[in-house]
Design a protein around this motif. Structure first.
Motif, PDB file in Angstrom:
ATOM      1  N   SER A   1       0.828  -1.220   0.000  1.00 16.01           N
ATOM      2  CA  SER A   1       0.000   0.000   0.000  1.00 16.01           C
ATOM      3  C   SER A   1       0.852   1.256   0.000  1.00 16.01           C
ATOM      4  N   ASP A   2       1.962   1.219   0.732  1.00 15.23           N
ATOM      5  CA  ASP A   2       2.854   2.387   0.787  1.00 15.23           C
ATOM      6  C   ASP A   2       3.492   2.683  -0.566  1.00 15.23           C
ATOM      7  N   GLN A   3       3.465   1.714  -1.466  1.00 12.27           N
ATOM      8  CA  GLN A   3       3.978   1.920  -2.824  1.00 12.27           C
ATOM      9  C   GLN A   3       2.863   2.301  -3.803  1.00 12.27           C
ATOM     10  N   GLY A   4       1.662   2.535  -3.269  1.00 17.81           N
ATOM     11  CA  GLY A   4       0.563   2.988  -4.120  1.00 17.81           C
ATOM     12  C   GLY A   4      -0.115   1.876  -4.891  1.00 17.81           C
TER      13      GLY A   4
ATOM     14  N   PRO B   1     -35.026   0.787 -10.231  1.00 17.91           N
ATOM     15  CA  PRO B   1     -34.073   1.776 -10.759  1.00 17.91           C
ATOM     16  C   PRO B   1     -33.333   2.551  -9.671  1.00 17.91           C
ATOM     17  N   GLU B   2     -34.045   2.969  -8.623  1.00 13.23           N
ATOM     18  CA  GLU B   2     -33.383   3.752  -7.580  1.00 13.23           C
ATOM     19  C   GLU B   2     -32.340   2.917  -6.841  1.00 13.23           C
ATOM     20  N   ALA B   3     -32.730   1.725  -6.419  1.00 14.34           N
ATOM     21  CA  ALA B   3     -31.823   0.883  -5.640  1.00 14.34           C
ATOM     22  C   ALA B   3     -30.594   0.496  -6.451  1.00 14.34           C
ATOM     23  N   ILE B   4     -30.785   0.135  -7.713  1.00 12.93           N
ATOM     24  CA  ILE B   4     -29.660  -0.290  -8.542  1.00 12.93           C
ATOM     25  C   ILE B   4     -28.742   0.894  -8.850  1.00 12.93           C
ATOM     26  N   THR B   5     -29.297   2.032  -9.131  1.00 13.54           N
ATOM     27  CA  THR B   5     -28.465   3.198  -9.434  1.00 13.54           C
ATOM     28  C   THR B   5     -27.642   3.613  -8.223  1.00 13.54           C
ATOM     29  N   VAL B   6     -28.254   3.611  -7.044  1.00 15.57           N
ATOM     30  CA  VAL B   6     -27.513   3.936  -5.826  1.00 15.57           C
ATOM     31  C   VAL B   6     -26.417   2.898  -5.581  1.00 15.57           C
ATOM     32  N   GLY B   7     -26.736   1.616  -5.800  1.00 14.50           N
ATOM     33  CA  GLY B   7     -25.741   0.563  -5.625  1.00 14.50           C
ATOM     34  C   GLY B   7     -24.578   0.722  -6.580  1.00 14.50           C
ATOM     35  N   LEU B   8     -24.877   0.978  -7.839  1.00 13.21           N
ATOM     36  CA  LEU B   8     -23.821   1.197  -8.836  1.00 13.21           C
ATOM     37  C   LEU B   8     -22.965   2.404  -8.471  1.00 13.21           C
ATOM     38  N   ARG B   9     -23.609   3.453  -8.045  1.00 16.24           N
ATOM     39  CA  ARG B   9     -22.898   4.692  -7.694  1.00 16.24           C
ATOM     40  C   ARG B   9     -21.964   4.452  -6.504  1.00 16.24           C
ATOM     41  N   ASN B  10     -22.451   3.718  -5.485  1.00 19.89           N
ATOM     42  CA  ASN B  10     -21.598   3.396  -4.333  1.00 19.89           C
ATOM     43  C   ASN B  10     -20.398   2.549  -4.758  1.00 19.89           C
ATOM     44  N   SER B  11     -20.652   1.592  -5.649  1.00 17.39           N
ATOM     45  CA  SER B  11     -19.562   0.735  -6.118  1.00 17.39           C
ATOM     46  C   SER B  11     -18.525   1.533  -6.893  1.00 17.39           C
ATOM     47  N   MET B  12     -18.987   2.467  -7.730  1.00 18.31           N
ATOM     48  CA  MET B  12     -18.058   3.313  -8.474  1.00 18.31           C
ATOM     49  C   MET B  12     -17.267   4.209  -7.526  1.00 18.31           C
ATOM     50  N   HIS B  13     -17.941   4.758  -6.533  1.00 22.56           N
ATOM     51  CA  HIS B  13     -17.273   5.604  -5.545  1.00 22.56           C
ATOM     52  C   HIS B  13     -16.151   4.812  -4.854  1.00 22.56           C
ATOM     53  N   ASN B  14     -16.489   3.599  -4.399  1.00 19.04           N
ATOM     54  CA  ASN B  14     -15.516   2.763  -3.691  1.00 19.04           C
ATOM     55  C   ASN B  14     -14.331   2.397  -4.591  1.00 19.04           C
ATOM     56  N   SER B  15     -14.646   1.994  -5.820  1.00 18.89           N
ATOM     57  CA  SER B  15     -13.602   1.564  -6.751  1.00 18.89           C
ATOM     58  C   SER B  15     -12.701   2.727  -7.156  1.00 18.89           C
ATOM     59  N   LEU B  16     -13.302   3.854  -7.503  1.00 15.02           N
ATOM     60  CA  LEU B  16     -12.514   4.987  -7.978  1.00 15.02           C
ATOM     61  C   LEU B  16     -11.736   5.655  -6.853  1.00 15.02           C
ATOM     62  N   TYR B  17     -12.295   5.635  -5.642  1.00 19.53           N
ATOM     63  CA  TYR B  17     -11.541   6.165  -4.503  1.00 19.53           C
ATOM     64  C   TYR B  17     -10.264   5.340  -4.314  1.00 19.53           C
ATOM     65  N   ALA B  18     -10.386   4.002  -4.388  1.00 22.30           N
ATOM     66  CA  ALA B  18      -9.212   3.135  -4.250  1.00 22.30           C
ATOM     67  C   ALA B  18      -8.214   3.385  -5.379  1.00 22.30           C
ATOM     68  N   THR B  19      -8.719   3.529  -6.607  1.00 17.67           N
ATOM     69  CA  THR B  19      -7.843   3.788  -7.762  1.00 17.67           C
ATOM     70  C   THR B  19      -7.078   5.090  -7.594  1.00 17.67           C
ATOM     71  N   LEU B  20      -7.751   6.065  -7.015  1.00 20.01           N
ATOM     72  CA  LEU B  20      -7.138   7.391  -6.848  1.00 20.01           C
ATOM     73  C   LEU B  20      -5.994   7.372  -5.829  1.00 20.01           C
ATOM     74  N   GLN B  21      -5.953   6.330  -4.985  1.00 19.89           N
ATOM     75  CA  GLN B  21      -4.871   6.236  -4.004  1.00 19.89           C
ATOM     76  C   GLN B  21      -3.623   5.555  -4.584  1.00 19.89           C
ATOM     77  N   THR B  22      -3.707   5.078  -5.814  1.00 17.81           N
ATOM     78  CA  THR B  22      -2.589   4.337  -6.395  1.00 17.81           C
ATOM     79  C   THR B  22      -1.521   5.279  -6.949  1.00 17.81           C
ATOM     80  N   TYR B  23      -0.370   4.670  -7.263  1.00 17.63           N
ATOM     81  CA  TYR B  23       0.753   5.416  -7.838  1.00 17.63           C
ATOM     82  C   TYR B  23       0.410   6.000  -9.202  1.00 17.63           C
ATOM     83  N   LEU B  24      -0.672   5.505  -9.830  1.00 14.08           N
ATOM     84  CA  LEU B  24      -1.068   6.004 -11.145  1.00 14.08           C
ATOM     85  C   LEU B  24      -1.379   7.495 -11.107  1.00 14.08           C
ATOM     86  N   PHE B  25      -1.703   8.008  -9.914  1.00 15.55           N
ATOM     87  CA  PHE B  25      -2.058   9.422  -9.786  1.00 15.55           C
ATOM     88  C   PHE B  25      -0.996  10.215  -9.027  1.00 15.55           C
ATOM     89  N   ASN B  26       0.198   9.645  -8.888  1.00 19.63           N
ATOM     90  CA  ASN B  26       1.288  10.391  -8.249  1.00 19.63           C
ATOM     91  C   ASN B  26       1.773  11.499  -9.180  1.00 19.63           C
TER      92      ASN B  26
END
Length: 916
Positions: free
Chosen positions: A764-767, A891-916
């Motif tokens: 993790s310390d290496q991104g 539609p509401e439940a699935i859209t909220v679920g998808l949005r939460n999943s994208m938030h979680n995934s992209l937040y993790a991606t943003l912590q990687t060395y790819l964005f150093n």
């Protein structure tokens, strides 16, 4: 001898017939019970359980009354009966996958092209050839060998027979040519640079008997495997196709023995076991085959200094080493990676002083633990699911042996050969507690370790505690590992003061009745041990009043029982009534309750949510959120820009990569296996750093070295262009028969957690996104990939199975996890686990990926329960269709679920060395 085997085979057939008859009777009885009214059915099930317990007790009494010889035979027959009754089905999971590929190819045609492309790794673009990549790989190899050096364990060394005084050695057995460097499946690694055993001996200045070597290599059945490395999927298929027949071992002519005896009195034999992902092993595979036993007997009878090398990721039965006085030494190497042979040779020569400690209890009988009573193939009769009862509760591994045999040293010694944490050295050490500070917040000890021997070496100070126990109260093991520290290499006469500190609340137990953790008043014995059974010194901490912990120490989230919805009735093992609660698969009703069936088959969507904005044009790129907190308001504006189609595609195609979304600055990321170094489960092979398997990493008992491995993994990831690592694997060695025990670390949750946290923080310390896995309770391969229901109680889950993951989240700050195949508390992708425990209680922020997708794993349930990515190779179009259909209905439940999943995934991606 031939007559004996004929009789044994006949007896086995007789027992098999009895098994068949009993199964028919059992089925008839259950059908009778099923036909009864509900109230009568409950009473009948309860009466049936009591009857079986009574019969079991009666059988035990009958066996006790027999002569020793008759008793031994009766126990053996009982084991055979149990084995045949619960024999695992070999062709499950990945074997079904192979058949499915063939079926798709014949019936669907073009669809198979997509699957083959995914398995080929065509979508994975990494560069392993650059100068930076080569440099990273070379650095990885250095760390790999350091781990093998420190992970090797010296279990026996009579008369200081090692290191070898005479540097000449006879190496016996075909196993010397099939040295096992690692395991199979996703935990495999690149072995193209593996060093053969005989090359390693030469490197260490040990002369091996070349005439004996030539005798073996000329035999047609001998085929050296050094450097051979199948892909993960190929290894798994081979595992399924293998049978349980004993491996052949070439006989040794008297002339060969005579020549070897003249060459040297030193002899070495390697004992092994086979294990691979997707297939468990049976008890026979953990014992010496008859032919191997004959080899040991012949060698031990002719040589005065015999060394046994244990080259296995599973715990073997080693009682045979005590049958022969000439077996002077035992070395455990596990599955030590491509350079483990160098480590072994250097220990034999004395260049390396062993400092490893075993991570499991070695019992004379691998089936002597309570967990073995519920391990195998168990199927519901009224539900298309397998199940597994964790009736042993908290009493796994040493927690059982040390508690059950407390105060009975003779009984303990008859059962346990090498206690958890055992390991010898070529030198000796003295310990002295020079300072101590004990209070309600923390326990701190300063321990001076002095090398009192004649050679340099490292030592491990293991710290355990024994908590006050009230009969009938909260279950507590007689002793528990709480932390450990390893010294630097100390020269003769040199000392080092280790500061050992841990939070006092780490000794608390979970109280299911009051839904909190508690330190009950009384005396807490804090023990410094050479192993779990050999205690060097004890410090008492007196607690006058109970201390209750009602909220998590980090998040302040209130504790609550999260896994009680199933109402599945288990008789969980209790030290207050060993006999009355000892596990037995004979007690299983195999009838799923209506509540269980409803829970497994049903899924609720939360439609009482507001439909989020999608497809907005807010002009934001992902990099604009760099450095922002997970809950920063700007995330909402960014997520508003995603369309439903983009999100569906992203979460569905999450196998070994995530998809790019160019217009929003979302990059493609590569996610790779595995715990012993980067690998791809499909058919793609590439050069990469290769490490010992995790059981060997843990046997170093070196947190700093675990961090260094993770750090090297991270640097290698940067050099190759890899953004995520499917590792480390943190599951428990529940039974010696677990097919992935080589890939997991130990029977102890604290050791798993601390070594796992070190590996995770290093990467993790290496991104790099670290996907700790398999969350949770994935300790058996049989039926795992068909979606198995795993039942336990909250205390055992929290104190044993969740604990390694909790330590890793809190100490390493990981932002990735991989969920398991298991149905926890009746649910796959259980929201109480993935959201309630992981995110709310522990404060995890990041992405959860599924494990490899099978038919029971569906994206709509996943993304609305906290599982963000589908690691799907075979059925991506189906997942997309399921999400689209669910969107139409909810539609509401699935859209909220998808949005939460994208938030979680992209937040993790943003912590990687790819964005150093």
């Amino acid at each position: 001898m031939l007559e004996y085997f004929k009789k044994r085979k006949y007896k086995k057939q007789e027992i098999l017939q009895q098994v068949k008859e009993d199964k028919v009777k059992q089925k008839e009885k259950k059908q009778e019970i099923k036909a009864l009214p509900k109230e009568e059915r409950k009473e009948a099930i309860s009466s049936n359980k009591l009857l079986r317990k009574k019969e079991k007790k009666q059988r035990k009494e009958e066996i006790k009354s027999l002569s020793r010889k008759e008793s031994k035979a009766a126990k053996k027959e009982a084991k055979v009966y149990k084995k045949l009754k619960n024999r695992p089905r070999r062709f499950t999971g990945w074997a079904v996958f192979a058949a499915l590929l063939l079926f798709i190819g014949v019936t669907v045609g073009p669809t198979v092209t997509t699957i083959v492309e995914n398995m080929s790794g065509k979508h994975i673009t990494i560069d392993t050839t650059s100068a930076e990549a080569v440099q990273a790989r070379e650095a990885a190899d250095i760390v790999s060998e350091k781990i093998a050096n420190e992970g090797l364990v010296l279990l026996k060394n009579e008369n200081n027979s090692l290191p070898l005084e005479d540097k000449k050695l006879n190496v016996f057995g075909s196993t010397a040519f099939t040295f096992k460097y690692g395991g199979g499946g996703s935990g495999a690694s690149d072995l193209t640079r593996a060093v053969s055993l005989f090359e390693a001996l030469t490197n260490a200045g040990i002369e091996y008997n070349k005439e004996l070597y030539d005798y073996y290599v000329k035999l047609p059945e001998i085929k050296e495997t050094t450097g051979n490395s199948d892909t993960g999927i190929v290894q798994v298929v081979k595992g399924f196709l293998s049978n349980d027949e004993e491996a052949g071992e070439p006989d040794l002519p008297d002339t060969t023995i005579a020549q070897a005896k003249e060459y040297s009195e030193n002899a070495m034999i390697i004992v092994q076991s086979d294990a691979v992902e997707a297939s468990d092993v049976n008890e026979n595979q953990l014992k010496l085959s008859d032919e191997m036993h004959n080899l040991v007997e012949k060698v031990a009878g002719n040589f005065s200094n015999v060394t046994i090398v244990v080259n296995a990721g599973n715990t073997l039965e080693l009682g045979f080493v005590e049958e022969y006085p000439s077996i002077q030494s035992v070395i455990w190497v596990g599955t030590p990676g491509p350079f483990g042979t160098n480590s072994l040779a250097k220990v034999l020569s004395g260049e390396i002083n062993p400092s490893g400690r075993i991570t499991d209890t070695y019992a004379y009988d691998v089936e002597s633990s309570p967990a073995s009573e519920n391990f195998g193939d168990y199927q519901y009769e009224n539900l298309d699911k397998a199940y597994l009862n964790y009736e042993e509760g908290i009493y796994i591994g040493y927690r059982f042996y040390e508690t059950f045999y407390q105060g009975n040293e003779d009984g303990y010694n008859e059962i346990v050969q090498f206690p958890f944490g055992s390991g010898l050295s070529y030198t000796t050490f003295d310990w002295n507690i020079v300072n101590q500070e004990l209070n309600s917040d923390s326990i701190e000890l300063q321990v001076e370790v002095t090398n009192t021997g004649e050679v340099a070496g490292k030592d491990v100070v293991q710290v355990y505690y024994s908590a006050p126990y009230t009969p009938g109260g909260i279950e507590k093991s007689a002793i528990n590992l709480v932390t450990f520290e390893k010294t630097k290499s100390l020269e003769p006469g040199e000392s080092e003061v280790l500061t050992i500190q841990y939070d006092t609340r780490d000794m608390a137990s979970y109280d299911m009745e009051n839904e909190n953790y508690i330190l009950e008043n009384g005396t807490y014995e804090i023990k410094l041990g050479k192993n779990v059974h050999e205690i060097d010194s004890t410090v008492n901490y007196e607690l006058a009043e109970d201390i209750l912990y009602q909220t998590d120490a980090v998040t302040r989230t209130e504790y609550q029982n999260r896994f009680t919805e199933s109402e599945n009735e288990l008789t969980v093992l209790s030290r207050n009534d060993w006999q009355g609660t000892y596990p037995s698969d004979q007690d299983d009703s195999k009838i799923a309750t209506d509540k269980v069936i409803e829970r497994v088959q049903g899924h609720e969507y939360n439609n009482d949510v507001q439909m989020p904005t999608t497809g907005a044009d807010n002009g934001l790129k992902l990099e604009d959120l760099k450095g922002l907190d997970y809950d920063d308001p700007l995330w909402s504006d960014f997520l508003d820009q995603l369309t439903v189609d983009q999100m569906i595609s992203f979460v569905s195609e999450g196998a070994y990569h995530t998809k790019e979304i160019d217009e929003l600055g979302v990059p493609n990321t590569v996610l790779m296996d595995g715990p012993a170094g980067f690998s791809f489960f499909g058919f793609k092979q590439f050069a990469a750093g290769a490490y010992p398997t995790e059981i060997v990493v843990a046997s170093t008992w070196n947190k700093d070295l675990a961090y260094e491995m993770g750090e090297m993994i991270g640097q290698e990831a940067q050099a190759y262009g890899i953004g995520g690592w499917y590792a480390p694997a943190l599951n428990i060695h529940r039974s010696p028969k677990g097919g992935r025990n080589f890939e997991y670390m130990s029977e102890d949750p604290v050791l798993n957690g601390m070594i796992g946290a070190g590996m995770s923080k290093g990467a993790s310390d290496q991104g790099v996104i670290v996907f700790m896995k398999h969350f949770i309770m994935n300790e058996q391969e049989t039926n795992a990939r068909s979606g198995m229901l795993v039942w336990s109680n909250e205390q055992a889950m929290r104190e044993i199975h969740l604990r390694p993951f909790e330590i890793t989240v809190k100490e390493a700050g990981v932002n990735g996890a991989m969920s398991s195949f298991s149905f926890i508390d009746g649910k796959w992708a259980n929201p109480a686990l993935l959201n309630g425990m992981l995110r709310d209680e522990w404060g995890f922020e990041g992405v959860v990926s599924s494990d490899a997708v099978f038919g029971f794993m569906k994206a709509p349930q996943a993304i609305t329960s906290g599982n963000d990515l589908m690691l799907d190779i075979m059925t991506v179009p189906n997942q997309i269709q399921l999400l689209e259909e669910a969107y139409e209905e909810h539609p509401e439940a699935i859209t909220v679920g998808l949005r939460n999943s994208m938030h979680n995934s992209l937040y993790a991606t943003l912590q990687t060395y790819l964005f150093n």
